[in-house]
Design a protein around this motif. Sequence first.
Motif, short mmCIF file in Angstrom:
data_model
loop_
_atom_site.label_atom_id
_atom_site.label_comp_id
_atom_site.label_asym_id
_atom_site.label_seq_id
_atom_site.Cartn_x
_atom_site.Cartn_y
_atom_site.Cartn_z
N VAL A 194 1.24 -7.36 9.27
CA VAL A 194 0.75 -6.10 8.73
C VAL A 194 1.63 -5.01 9.31
CG1 VAL A 194 -1.18 -4.49 8.54
CG2 VAL A 194 -1.62 -6.96 8.59
N ALA A 195 2.31 -4.25 8.44
CA ALA A 195 3.24 -3.22 8.89
C ALA A 195 3.10 -1.99 8.01
CB ALA A 195 4.68 -3.73 8.85
N SER A 196 3.51 -0.84 8.54
CA SER A 196 3.46 0.41 7.78
C SER A 196 4.75 1.19 8.04
CB SER A 196 2.24 1.25 8.18
OG SER A 196 2.28 1.56 9.57
N THR A 230 0.86 -1.18 0.00
CA THR A 230 0.00 0.00 0.00
C THR A 230 0.90 1.23 0.00
OG1 THR A 230 -0.14 -0.19 2.41
CG2 THR A 230 -1.96 -1.11 1.14
N PRO A 231 1.19 1.80 -1.16
CA PRO A 231 2.14 2.92 -1.27
C PRO A 231 1.76 4.14 -0.44
CG PRO A 231 1.64 2.00 -3.44
CD PRO A 231 0.67 1.39 -2.47
N VAL A 232 0.45 4.39 -0.25
CA VAL A 232 0.02 5.60 0.45
C VAL A 232 0.62 5.67 1.85
CG1 VAL A 232 -1.97 6.84 1.36
CG2 VAL A 232 -2.10 5.77 -0.89
N ARG A 233 0.60 4.57 2.57
CA ARG A 233 1.16 4.57 3.94
C ARG A 233 2.44 3.74 4.02
NH1 ARG A 233 -0.68 0.21 7.21
NH2 ARG A 233 -1.90 -1.31 6.04
N GLN A 234 3.05 3.46 2.86
CA GLN A 234 4.28 2.66 2.81
C GLN A 234 4.10 1.38 3.64
OE1 GLN A 234 4.98 6.19 3.90
NE2 GLN A 234 4.82 6.59 1.72
N GLY A 235 3.00 0.68 3.38
CA GLY A 235 2.69 -0.50 4.18
C GLY A 235 2.75 -1.78 3.38
#
Length: 419
Positions: free
Chosen positions: A194-196, A169-174
Amino acid sequence: MRFYLKLGVLLLLVAAVLQGLFWYAANRWFAQARLALAPVAELDYRGAFGWPNGHIGINDLRLRLRGKPAEEIAAERLTLDLGGPMQVLGLLFAGAGDVPAAQLDAQVQRLRFTLGLEQSMRDSLNRLGYLAPFEATGCNSAARFSGADYAELGWLQNSAAVEAELRFTPVRQGVEAKIAYDLAPLGRFDVELVASGIEAQVLARTGAMPRIERLNVAFSDRGMLVRRNEYCARRLGLPVDSFIARHIDAVREELEARGVFLDAPVLATYQAFAARGGMLEFLATPEAGFALSEYRSARWNDQLKMLNATLRHDRGSQVPITASFHAAGTGSDTAVPVAGESVRVRVSANAPAAFDPAELDEMVGQRIRIRTVHGAIYVGTLLEMLGGLVRMEVEQHGAPQPRRIAINVRDVADAGPAE
């Protein structure tokens, strides 16, 4: 007729050109990946492939770390499913550091380690267990199995299979990851993460760490522990139930020697798993997430609260992981745990007289036995009394060398010469 023949030939040429592009894109990306790894590892493979269905991969790969050129990780095939043909063609313009697709599945077939590398991994995991948690604790004095033990147990494993699902998920670098490490017909590890805040350039520049939002680790033993219990009971000349009790005591002693005192419900959950096998799950779900760098700076008891971790056996009820600690956990030398104030002990009215620390001054240099107010017993050489601390070199079951610890005098219930 001639028109359709020409059309067919043209379509075949177009298909061949497109297929060539898919293969070239895959070869280019893996070649860049090999160059990117070159400073730390050497990656060799027999050839790369790419298909219109979104699959790319390499065959007969071997990975050697620069520091250990004689050891390698090998696999029959690595396959990445990027999701479709456009993602594969996108590799024509992607660098090795670029994520090839926002969603991808990975498979590694017949993953193998050289004997020396496998031995070093066993040694690094030490007494915590290599193929199963605390696998040899209580079974022998070393608390670890040899290759001969694995052979008798039927635990020798030539290869493993790895499957992974990754969602970026590029928006939150997750990233959301599900990884299965299958040692069939032996056990299987399943990891869900699950990490960000995973941004390589920022992490490298600032030293910051990503934030963990969920971590679930499950181990399914597929009968391994029942065989272990029977094997160790036979070696020790004990009934199976007696060995299981011995194993639980040894696990508790191992943790207490590290300054960790698990509460009874947590130990009972692990005991059910150790006795009959099945699935053991560790789940951590911090409510707001936490950065690993922040986590390390907290006291041990605060770390446990921040982790919000549970343990469960065979899909049963989730048992919160609660414990007490000897050390505060911040700024202390992990090799020298210091008894702290995180454990509170109630003393009954008919408790024996309080321990007099002056008694220890006369026993410096002697082999002594100390019992703490937490119930832990330490046997070893009294090195010195320093600043309200009892410094000892303690003996541990199976450890080749004694370990130095420090205990607050106020936590000593009684002490005396060791018999």
